[in-house]
Structures are given as C-alpha cells and as structure tokens.
Write an enzyme that holds these catalytic residues in place. Structure first.
Site, PDB file in Angstrom:
ATOM      1  N   HIS A  64       0.835  -1.197   0.000  1.00 53.24           N
ATOM      2  CA  HIS A  64       0.000   0.000   0.000  1.00 53.24           C
ATOM      3  C   HIS A  64       0.875   1.254   0.000  1.00 53.24           C
ATOM      4  O   HIS A  64       1.904   1.313   0.663  1.00 53.24           O
ATOM      5  CB  HIS A  64      -0.909  -0.009   1.231  1.00 53.24           C
ATOM      6  CG  HIS A  64      -2.042   0.960   1.156  1.00 53.24           C
ATOM      7  ND1 HIS A  64      -1.896   2.295   1.442  1.00 53.24           N
ATOM      8  CD2 HIS A  64      -3.367   0.783   0.825  1.00 53.24           C
ATOM      9  CE1 HIS A  64      -3.060   2.909   1.299  1.00 53.24           C
ATOM     10  NE2 HIS A  64      -3.966   2.012   0.927  1.00 53.24           N
ATOM     11  N   GLU A  91       0.462   4.123   1.411  1.00 52.40           N
ATOM     12  CA  GLU A  91       0.628   4.704   2.747  1.00 52.40           C
ATOM     13  C   GLU A  91       1.744   4.010   3.515  1.00 52.40           C
ATOM     14  O   GLU A  91       2.557   4.669   4.183  1.00 52.40           O
ATOM     15  CB  GLU A  91      -0.686   4.590   3.529  1.00 52.40           C
ATOM     16  CG  GLU A  91      -0.609   5.152   4.942  1.00 52.40           C
ATOM     17  CD  GLU A  91      -1.902   4.980   5.719  1.00 52.40           C
ATOM     18  OE1 GLU A  91      -1.838   4.937   6.965  1.00 52.40           O
ATOM     19  OE2 GLU A  91      -2.982   4.883   5.092  1.00 52.40           O
ATOM     20  N   THR A 131      -3.507   3.592   8.716  1.00 55.92           N
ATOM     21  CA  THR A 131      -4.712   4.250   9.237  1.00 55.92           C
ATOM     22  C   THR A 131      -6.014   3.556   8.861  1.00 55.92           C
ATOM     23  O   THR A 131      -7.072   3.903   9.395  1.00 55.92           O
ATOM     24  CB  THR A 131      -4.790   5.704   8.741  1.00 55.92           C
ATOM     25  OG1 THR A 131      -4.861   5.718   7.304  1.00 55.92           O
ATOM     26  CG2 THR A 131      -3.579   6.503   9.205  1.00 55.92           C
ATOM     27  N   SER A 163     -13.505   6.829   0.085  1.00 53.47           N
ATOM     28  CA  SER A 163     -13.227   7.613  -1.118  1.00 53.47           C
ATOM     29  C   SER A 163     -14.310   7.458  -2.185  1.00 53.47           C
ATOM     30  O   SER A 163     -14.106   7.823  -3.336  1.00 53.47           O
ATOM     31  CB  SER A 163     -11.862   7.235  -1.697  1.00 53.47           C
ATOM     32  OG  SER A 163     -11.756   5.831  -1.878  1.00 53.47           O
TER      33      SER A 163
END
Length: 275
Positions: free
Chosen positions: A122, A124, A161, A261
């Site tokens: 990912h 992030e 997160t 999103s």
C-alpha cells in the site's frame, strides 16, 4: 426488499481535503498527480476528464511542473526527487497519515525501534516505512510477529490508518506478551475508518447481504467487506451498481455503505437500481 443505508459512510475528512486541493490546482493546467489521488476508479476517471495527469513516477512529470502528492503520502526520498526535479509540490497527504510519519520520525530520533502494522504494497505503508527503513519492522498479521528481532525488548507500535480495528487490537495484544510496547497517545487508525467499521459490524447481522461501494484497491473498503462477511452477511465490493451480480435482488434485505473515497451519488444510484 428492505434496504438499510448504513451510516456513517463515504468521504472522510482526508479524502475531502485531497480532492479540494486537486480542484484548486486544476484551475490552472497542467497538473500532475503521483499515483491515484484517492483509491476510487470513478473519482480518478472524473479527474482525468478534468485534465489531471496521473503518473506513477516522479520522472514522468516534466521539470518545473506542478505535482500533487496523493492522500496516502509519499516516502521522503520521493519528496527529495521532486524538489531536485524542480517540481512545485502540492501535498494532499491526509493529516492523520502525516501524524504517523511524524511519529515514525520522532521514535527513530529517540532510538526506539518501530513495529509497523500495515499492508506492504500500500502507498501509505511505503511512505511511512520510507521515513526510517532501518528502524521499522513491517508486519501484516499475528504470524509475522516471529519476524521481529528479539534483541530489543521495547518497541513503538504504529499502524496503517485503514486497518481492521479488531484485528489490529488482537495483534497488539499478542505483541504485548513478548515485548514492552509503546503506543502513540492518539491511535493511528482513522476515526472515520473506525466509525464506518463499527456501523457495518452492527448492521451486517441484521441483513442478508451488504453492498460496499468502493474500488478493489481501496484498503478501507476491503476491510468493510471483510467485517460484513465475518458478521455472517454475504458481502459485495463494487465500484457502482453496474458491477453488482445479476442476481443481487434475490436477497430479502440488503445493507449499503461506501468506502471513504466513494462519492455519495454512487450510493444513491445503487439505491435507485435496487428499488
């Protein structure tokens, strides 16, 4: 057929901020965006129509041009490359992701090794691990605890997160059996993620199926699907009603939610399709 609109759902603060920054940037073209601004195919297609140029590499943005960093953040090396290339940086990193970056930097400054819970591919995770690659051990599951070096007893724990809260709590509990753990004063998992997961966890046992409007590469949307399935419901992750199975209306009751999103109009289109 009873349909339950699960709340809260849809855009979180970080997504709204990122899209607002991109909207302002697009008042003047061209604008380059490193990776997807958020993980939603419908959003990306819409911004491509508006003139946003999505690139996978800093080198794909011409020297001196404007580059938007996505909501997921970037490693410090990427930022340095952008500066060296003379790019004008527009940073749309989620504030909560920025917080985790700052924690990684601070723990490293204090010479405290870090255990980071996240999904290795990912964006992030790549960004946070890039802050201190020699000081961070990435784990994805309880089974990965065996990979942690045993030379130190004390570790700081940081997390992506958008993780499943219950799974994360189990991993941290297991870590505490072997190590002295330091956790951030404020938990890293996004409060919007936590609220959406809890809403699905409560609703899923009450319906036969749960529809999650979101893209296949959306971490928080995937977690919602897993939670619905764990609660006993049949779960589907789809970008829009067009991607739902042909027999979706066979269920006697359906819950509908959306990833962080996914725009609300996609939920309303799905609702109209099922009516």
């Amino acid at each position: 057929m009873p349909i339950v609109l699960i709340e809260p759902r849809g855009f979180c603060r970080g997504v709204r901020q990122a899209l607002e920054l991109l909207d302002r940037a697009l008042q003047e073209n061209p604008v380059y965006v490193l990776n997807e601004i958020v993980h939603n195919k419908t959003i990306i297609a819409a911004y491509q129509q508006k003139g946003a140029c999505f690139v996978q590499n800093i080198q794909d943005a011409p020297p001196g041009s404007r580059i938007v960093f996505s909501a997921h953040g970037v490693p410090p090396e990427t930022r340095r490359e952008a500066i060296q290339r003379g790019l004008k940086i527009i940073d749309a990193t989620c504030p909560l992701v920025q917080k985790v970056h700052a924690e990684a930097i601070e723990f490293t400054r204090r010479h405290i090794p870090i255990i980071y819970l996240g999904h290795k591919n990912h964006e992030e995770v790549r960004g946070v691990c890039g802050e201190a690659p020699q000081n961070i051990t990435l784990i994805e599951s309880i089974d990965d605890i065996q990979l942690i070096p045993r030379g130190r007893r004390q570790y700081a724990v940081l997390t992506q997160t958008t993780l499943n809260i219950e799974d994360t709590q189990k991993i941290i509990a297991a870590l505490k059996k072997d190590f002295q753990i330091i956790e951030p004063k404020q938990k890293d998992i996004c409060y919007a993620t936590a609220a959406r997961q809890e809403a699905v966890r409560k609703t899923a046992p009450q319906v036969e199926a749960v529809l999650i409007i979101g893209s296949q590469n959306s971490s928080n949307s995937i977690r919602l699907k897993e939670i619905a399935e764990a609660a006993g419901a049949k779960a589907y992750l789809a970008d829009s009603y067009r991607d739902l199975p042909a027999d979706i209306k066979k269920y006697k009751s359906i819950g509908i939610t959306a990833g962080a999103s996914a725009p609300e109009y996609l939920v309303q289109e799905c609702l109209a399709y099922l009516a």
